[in-house]
Enzyme design. Sequence first.
Site, PDB file in Angstrom:
ATOM      1  N   GLU A 180       8.961   0.921  11.992  1.00 14.58           N
ATOM      2  CA  GLU A 180       7.609   1.482  11.868  1.00 14.58           C
ATOM      3  C   GLU A 180       7.159   1.975  13.332  1.00 14.58           C
ATOM      4  O   GLU A 180       6.581   3.387  13.345  1.00 14.58           O
ATOM      5  CB  GLU A 180       6.595   0.579  11.321  1.00 14.58           C
ATOM      6  CG  GLU A 180       7.004   0.288   9.842  1.00 14.58           C
ATOM      7  CD  GLU A 180       6.091  -0.900   9.380  1.00 14.58           C
ATOM      8  OE1 GLU A 180       5.600  -1.478  10.372  1.00 14.58           O
ATOM      9  OE2 GLU A 180       6.172  -1.072   8.282  1.00 14.58           O
ATOM     10  N   LYS A 199       0.682  -4.494  12.773  1.00 12.12           N
ATOM     11  CA  LYS A 199       1.711  -4.406  11.660  1.00 12.12           C
ATOM     12  C   LYS A 199       2.633  -5.267  11.873  1.00 12.12           C
ATOM     13  O   LYS A 199       2.979  -6.079  12.496  1.00 12.12           O
ATOM     14  CB  LYS A 199       2.331  -2.795  11.697  1.00 12.12           C
ATOM     15  CG  LYS A 199       1.223  -1.859  11.470  1.00 12.12           C
ATOM     16  CD  LYS A 199       1.616  -0.380  11.647  1.00 12.12           C
ATOM     17  CE  LYS A 199       2.780  -0.145  10.779  1.00 12.12           C
ATOM     18  NZ  LYS A 199       2.641  -0.411   9.297  1.00 12.12           N
ATOM     19  N   GLY A 200       3.580  -5.243  10.738  1.00 13.43           N
ATOM     20  CA  GLY A 200       4.755  -6.045  10.770  1.00 13.43           C
ATOM     21  C   GLY A 200       4.886  -7.151   9.726  1.00 13.43           C
ATOM     22  O   GLY A 200       5.680  -8.163   9.444  1.00 13.43           O
ATOM     23  N   GLY A 201       3.746  -7.382   8.922  1.00 13.65           N
ATOM     24  CA  GLY A 201       3.686  -8.314   7.988  1.00 13.65           C
ATOM     25  C   GLY A 201       4.739  -8.232   7.126  1.00 13.65           C
ATOM     26  O   GLY A 201       5.221  -9.312   6.359  1.00 13.65           O
ATOM     27  N   GLY A 238       0.997   1.523   6.089  1.00  5.86           N
ATOM     28  CA  GLY A 238       0.000   0.791   6.025  1.00  5.86           C
ATOM     29  C   GLY A 238      -0.102  -0.114   7.172  1.00  5.86           C
ATOM     30  O   GLY A 238       0.248   0.407   8.195  1.00  5.86           O
ATOM     31  N   ALA A 239      -1.215  -1.081   6.980  1.00  2.27           N
ATOM     32  CA  ALA A 239      -1.319  -1.825   8.370  1.00  2.27           C
ATOM     33  C   ALA A 239      -1.946  -3.363   7.688  1.00  2.27           C
ATOM     34  O   ALA A 239      -2.406  -3.445   6.856  1.00  2.27           O
ATOM     35  CB  ALA A 239      -2.323  -1.416   9.315  1.00  2.27           C
ATOM     36  N   THR A 255       0.918  -1.094  -0.085  1.00  2.86           N
ATOM     37  CA  THR A 255       0.010  -0.046   0.021  1.00  2.86           C
ATOM     38  C   THR A 255       0.925   1.200   0.008  1.00  2.86           C
ATOM     39  O   THR A 255       0.445   2.336  -0.550  1.00  2.86           O
ATOM     40  CB  THR A 255      -1.057  -0.165   1.291  1.00  2.86           C
ATOM     41  OG1 THR A 255      -1.478  -1.271   1.483  1.00  2.86           O
ATOM     42  CG2 THR A 255      -2.031   0.970   1.112  1.00  2.86           C
TER      43      THR A 255
HETATM   44  C1  5RP Z   1       5.001  -3.969   7.166  1.00  2.00           C
HETATM   45  C2  5RP Z   1       3.877  -3.386   7.520  1.00  2.00           C
HETATM   46  C3  5RP Z   1       3.136  -3.228   6.443  1.00  2.00           C
HETATM   47  O1  5RP Z   1       2.485  -1.986   6.763  1.00  2.00           O
HETATM   48  C4  5RP Z   1       1.975  -4.106   6.493  1.00  2.00           C
HETATM   49  O2  5RP Z   1       2.341  -5.297   6.436  1.00  2.00           O
HETATM   50  C5  5RP Z   1       0.861  -4.012   5.435  1.00  2.00           C
HETATM   51  O3  5RP Z   1       1.375  -4.207   4.290  1.00  2.00           O
HETATM   52  P1  5RP Z   1       0.599  -4.161   2.625  1.00  2.00           P
HETATM   53  O4  5RP Z   1       0.518  -2.722   2.373  1.00  2.00           O
HETATM   54  O5  5RP Z   1       1.589  -4.767   1.734  1.00  2.00           O
HETATM   55  O6  5RP Z   1      -0.503  -5.061   2.841  1.00  2.00           O
HETATM   56  O7  5RP Z   1       3.316  -3.361   8.833  1.00  2.00           O
HETATM   57  O8  5RP Z   1       5.827  -4.200   8.234  1.00  2.00           O
END
Ligand code: 5RP
Length: 219
Positions: free
Chosen positions: A103, A94-96, A82-83, A31
């Site tokens: 962050e 967060k942290g995916g 993002g999240a 995102t």
């Molecule tokens: C990375 C994050 C991202 O904000 C979260 O994983 C969302 O990612 P995406 O916009 O690809 O869905 O926390 O550490």
Amino acid sequence: MSAEDNKRRAARAALDWLDDARIIGVGTGSTVNHFIEALGDIRSRLDGAVSSSEASGRRLKALGIPVLDLNSAGELPVYVDGADQANRHLQLIKGGGGALTREKIVAAVSRQFVCIVDDSKLTQVLGSFPLPVEVIPMARSYVARELVKLGGRPDWRQGFVTDNGNHILDVHGLTILDPPALEAEINQIAGVVTVGIFARRPADVLLVGHADKVETIRS
Ligand code: 5RP
């Protein structure tokens, strides 16, 4: 309309929240990549950006936007990120993408945290997305045992090393009814660098991209 279109819609809406900021915080993820692309249109208004990851830093530099060290940038007027999940109290998981610690630092030093998500991320109760926890490598097994005591099923994100040289445990099976309390509890475990619950410092504005609009949720 795809989730990707909804992400792009939320990301572009974040431009309206930058006001006259010349230095901004920029997060990480797909995102945010749409947001960075949108920054290309206004790059002359910016003196630079503080990035929450090496990956976003490279994208910003490719657009000609200087990437600044947070220690010399001081307090930031606005941070866009993002999240993985968000609730209507603006509390987040967060942290995916594994960038949660940086962050959390950038969110902490920012006056306004603008979070951008597509509508699939909005939930009543956080926890169905596995909760990322960044750990010092030697503490990984110990922290995993402590997380089991809290009712979770930690899974080591094998082969992944954070920008800080650490490991990630993704914790499955949690129903997070009190996000600030669980955030504090997990952060107390020796060897945890940070947990991906953003509730003690939630977002200030959540921009949710739907198929036909961008919804704004404010604290
Ligand atoms: C990375 C994050 C991202 O904000 C979260 O994983 C969302 O990612 P995406 O916009 O690809 O869905 O926390 O550490």
